[in-house]
Design a protein around this motif. Structure first.
Motif, mmCIF file in Angstrom:
data_model
loop_
_atom_site.group_PDB
_atom_site.id
_atom_site.type_symbol
_atom_site.label_atom_id
_atom_site.label_comp_id
_atom_site.label_asym_id
_atom_site.label_seq_id
_atom_site.Cartn_x
_atom_site.Cartn_y
_atom_site.Cartn_z
ATOM 1 N N GLU A 1 0.828 -1.206 0.000
ATOM 2 C CA GLU A 1 0.000 0.000 0.000
ATOM 3 C C GLU A 1 0.862 1.255 0.000
ATOM 4 O O GLU A 1 0.581 2.222 -0.718
ATOM 5 C CB GLU A 1 -0.934 0.007 1.211
ATOM 6 N N GLU A 2 1.937 1.255 0.809
ATOM 7 C CA GLU A 2 2.842 2.406 0.824
ATOM 8 C C GLU A 2 3.523 2.571 -0.532
ATOM 9 O O GLU A 2 3.700 3.688 -1.028
ATOM 10 C CB GLU A 2 3.901 2.250 1.926
ATOM 11 N N ARG A 3 3.882 1.455 -1.129
ATOM 12 C CA ARG A 3 4.531 1.508 -2.449
ATOM 13 C C ARG A 3 3.565 2.078 -3.478
ATOM 14 O O ARG A 3 3.951 2.897 -4.327
ATOM 15 C CB ARG A 3 4.968 0.097 -2.832
ATOM 16 N N ALA A 4 2.304 1.657 -3.419
ATOM 17 C CA ALA A 4 1.308 2.151 -4.370
ATOM 18 C C ALA A 4 1.027 3.639 -4.160
ATOM 19 O O ALA A 4 0.909 4.409 -5.120
ATOM 20 C CB ALA A 4 0.018 1.346 -4.245
ATOM 21 N N GLU A 5 0.922 4.062 -2.894
ATOM 22 C CA GLU A 5 0.665 5.474 -2.616
ATOM 23 C C GLU A 5 1.845 6.337 -3.039
ATOM 24 O O GLU A 5 1.669 7.440 -3.574
ATOM 25 C CB GLU A 5 0.370 5.670 -1.124
ATOM 26 N N GLY A 6 3.056 5.851 -2.799
ATOM 27 C CA GLY A 6 4.235 6.589 -3.239
ATOM 28 C C GLY A 6 4.257 6.765 -4.745
ATOM 29 O O GLY A 6 4.658 7.821 -5.263
ATOM 30 N N LEU A 7 3.823 5.737 -5.474
ATOM 31 C CA LEU A 7 3.783 5.816 -6.930
ATOM 32 C C LEU A 7 2.768 6.860 -7.395
ATOM 33 O O LEU A 7 3.009 7.583 -8.375
ATOM 34 C CB LEU A 7 3.428 4.449 -7.505
ATOM 35 N N VAL A 8 1.635 6.959 -6.696
ATOM 36 C CA VAL A 8 0.632 7.969 -7.044
ATOM 37 C C VAL A 8 1.233 9.363 -6.936
ATOM 38 O O VAL A 8 1.131 10.185 -7.864
ATOM 39 C CB VAL A 8 -0.607 7.844 -6.133
ATOM 40 N N TYR A 9 1.872 9.647 -5.792
ATOM 41 C CA TYR A 9 2.444 10.978 -5.589
ATOM 42 C C TYR A 9 3.595 11.240 -6.561
ATOM 43 O O TYR A 9 3.777 12.373 -7.013
ATOM 44 C CB TYR A 9 2.912 11.138 -4.147
ATOM 45 N N GLN A 10 4.364 10.210 -6.883
ATOM 46 C CA GLN A 10 5.459 10.386 -7.828
ATOM 47 C C GLN A 10 4.925 10.722 -9.222
ATOM 48 O O GLN A 10 5.458 11.607 -9.904
ATOM 49 C CB GLN A 10 6.318 9.117 -7.886
ATOM 50 N N LYS A 11 3.883 10.029 -9.643
ATOM 51 C CA LYS A 11 3.282 10.325 -10.951
ATOM 52 C C LYS A 11 2.730 11.742 -10.988
ATOM 53 O O LYS A 11 2.881 12.459 -11.993
ATOM 54 C CB LYS A 11 2.174 9.326 -11.268
ATOM 55 N N LEU A 12 2.070 12.156 -9.901
ATOM 56 C CA LEU A 12 1.538 13.516 -9.860
ATOM 57 C C LEU A 12 2.663 14.539 -9.862
ATOM 58 O O LEU A 12 2.564 15.583 -10.531
ATOM 59 C CB LEU A 12 0.662 13.694 -8.621
ATOM 60 N N ALA A 13 3.744 14.264 -9.120
ATOM 61 C CA ALA A 13 4.881 15.184 -9.077
ATOM 62 C C ALA A 13 5.505 15.341 -10.453
ATOM 63 O O ALA A 13 5.912 16.437 -10.849
ATOM 64 C CB ALA A 13 5.918 14.701 -8.074
ATOM 65 N N ASP A 14 5.594 14.252 -11.204
ATOM 66 C CA ASP A 14 6.204 14.300 -12.534
ATOM 67 C C ASP A 14 5.397 15.168 -13.505
ATOM 68 O O ASP A 14 5.936 15.619 -14.519
ATOM 69 C CB ASP A 14 6.336 12.884 -13.106
ATOM 70 N N ARG A 15 4.128 15.384 -13.194
ATOM 71 C CA ARG A 15 3.267 16.169 -14.087
ATOM 72 C C ARG A 15 3.124 17.619 -13.643
ATOM 73 O O ARG A 15 2.463 18.404 -14.304
ATOM 74 C CB ARG A 15 1.884 15.523 -14.165
ATOM 75 N N ARG A 16 3.739 17.983 -12.520
ATOM 76 C CA ARG A 16 3.651 19.354 -12.021
ATOM 77 C C ARG A 16 5.021 20.026 -12.089
ATOM 78 O O ARG A 16 6.018 19.408 -12.475
ATOM 79 C CB ARG A 16 3.129 19.392 -10.574
ATOM 80 N N SER A 17 5.074 21.268 -11.680
ATOM 81 C CA SER A 17 6.338 22.003 -11.659
ATOM 82 C C SER A 17 6.344 22.929 -10.452
ATOM 83 O O SER A 17 5.319 23.126 -9.793
ATOM 84 C CB SER A 17 6.505 22.813 -12.949
ATOM 85 N N GLY A 18 7.505 23.490 -10.161
ATOM 86 C CA GLY A 18 7.625 24.468 -9.091
ATOM 87 C C GLY A 18 7.334 23.903 -7.723
ATOM 88 O O GLY A 18 7.685 22.765 -7.392
ATOM 89 N N GLU A 19 6.655 24.697 -6.904
ATOM 90 C CA GLU A 19 6.400 24.330 -5.509
ATOM 91 C C GLU A 19 5.523 23.088 -5.411
ATOM 92 O O GLU A 19 5.751 22.230 -4.550
ATOM 93 C CB GLU A 19 5.733 25.507 -4.791
ATOM 94 N N GLU A 20 4.531 22.982 -6.262
ATOM 95 C CA GLU A 20 3.638 21.819 -6.198
ATOM 96 C C GLU A 20 4.407 20.534 -6.471
ATOM 97 O O GLU A 20 4.160 19.510 -5.831
ATOM 98 C CB GLU A 20 2.497 21.998 -7.194
#
Length: 366
Positions: free
Chosen positions: A23-42
């Motif tokens: 579950e932690e691995r899956a949640e980390g992947l979600v945040y990593q995917k979202l981070a890869d699509r954003r820029s700056g502070e977000e």
């Protein structure tokens, strides 16, 4: 709570740790995917969340001793979020992730560290903050889009069912539906443009400016009206007088304030951002009303007639109303099913009234 000091972990413990691990691995992947699509502070914030989930993952790996040869599958919610993070808008995913973060199993897990329990609570607030920021950006155009689509669905369904119930020909029902689509879309677009433009003009007329401070060097440092400017903006008397004296003193010493960076009594307003663009709101209303209003007309466009066309129209519009209601519920943080059923009840209620009127008047009144 802390882990038992001397107790030997059971097989049930190890299975539970393995489940936490995936579950932690899956949640980390979600945040990593979202981070890869954003820029700056977000991007930095989302990356920090992904790093924290990896720390939690490592904790369970350390307890297990090594990567188990067989791991359970992540839960359906985690797998769905992982897929959506790569295909859907980040705000939509964050709203769902916020709900997931609100239910941490570590509050009752003796092998979780206090830091992990604290992290989960912090993660909820961080995700909630990011989701709220996204909602603020989206609110103006999203409001116009949802209202436009819903109005198109409900008004044109009511129109074609009311006309169809009178017994007129299918071509007349189709013409009525297309006319209702164009009239409603143009009206919605024009109305939304005027509404948003008026709001922006009203805000512009009430925004603070620093013209009074430009004359500060000529004011009396002890007796002046500059303090009244700040009191009118919401400061108390002592704070307003202290600020005005600082400005006057600086002006009299030859320090000139930059016209591009005035000091305000409050943080710069983001009301314009909350309201959104007038053209964007108008275009969203026009297109979304049209996309909603075309749905009830589809059966007649494809040649269906009579009761068959009416039942198909009800089915198509019902699905669309449930979808828009659920989307509003998810993005607003409310219960999706309740919002979906509410939308369905309103739409079908309006259609039932016009259909009954059509039956009463019949073809002779047309």
């Amino acid at each position: 709570m802390s882990a038992p000091a001397d107790a030997e972990p059971t097989e049930a413990d190890r299975r539970r740790w393995a489940r936490y691990l995936v579950e932690e691995r899956a949640e980390g992947l979600v945040y990593q995917k979202l981070a890869d699509r954003r820029s700056g502070e977000e991007r930095q914030i989302l990356q920090s969340l992904a790093d924290a989930e990896r720390r939690h993952e490592q904790h369970w790996l350390d307890l297990l001793g090594s990567e188990p040869s067989r791991l359970p599958s992540a839960g359906l919610r985690s797998r769905l979020l992982g897929w959506m993070a790569g295909h859907f808008g980040w705000i939509f995913v964050l709203v769902l992730a916020q709900s997931a973060e609100a239910r941490s199993p570590y509050d009752t897990e003796s092998y979780a560290t206090p830091a992990m329990r604290a992290d989960e609570k912090i993660h909820y607030e961080v995700v909630r903050g990011l989701a709220a920021r996204g909602r603020r950006r989206l609110s103006g155009s999203f409001r116009a889009a949802v209202f436009g689509a819903n109005d198109g669905l409900v008004s044109n369904l009511a129109l074609v069912l009311g006309i169809g119930a009178t017994g007129v020909s299918s071509s007349f029902v189709l013409f009525s539906g297309i006319a209702g689509l164009l009239a409603g879309a143009l009206s919605m677009g024009a109305g939304e443009f005027v509404s948003v433009r008026s709001q922006r003009e009203l805000l512009a007329s009430t925004e603070a400016n620093e013209d009074a401070a430009l004359s500060a060097g000529d004011l009396d440092i002890d007796e002046n009206e500059l303090a009244l400017v700040y009191r009118a903006r919401g400061m108390d008397q002592a704070e307003a007088l202290a600020r005005s004296r600082r400005i006057i003193a600086a002006a009299q010493e030859g320090v000139r304030r930059s016209a591009t960076g005035p000091i305000r009594a409050h943080a710069p307003s983001n009301d314009h951002e909350l309201i959104g663009s007038d053209w964007t709101a108008a275009l969203s209303s026009f297109l979304l009303f049209s996309s909603g209003a075309i749905v009830p007309v589809l059966p007649w466009i494809f040649g269906l007639q009579g009761l068959t066309a009416i039942l198909v129209a009800l089915l198509l519009v019902g699905v669309a109303l449930l979808a828009t209601g659920a989307a509003v519920g998810i993005l607003s943080g409310g219960p999706p099913l309740r919002r979906a059923l509410r939308q369905l009840a309103i739409g079908f209620g309006a259609a039932a009234i016009t259909y009954a009127l059509g039956l009463v008047f019949g073809v002779g009144a047309v």
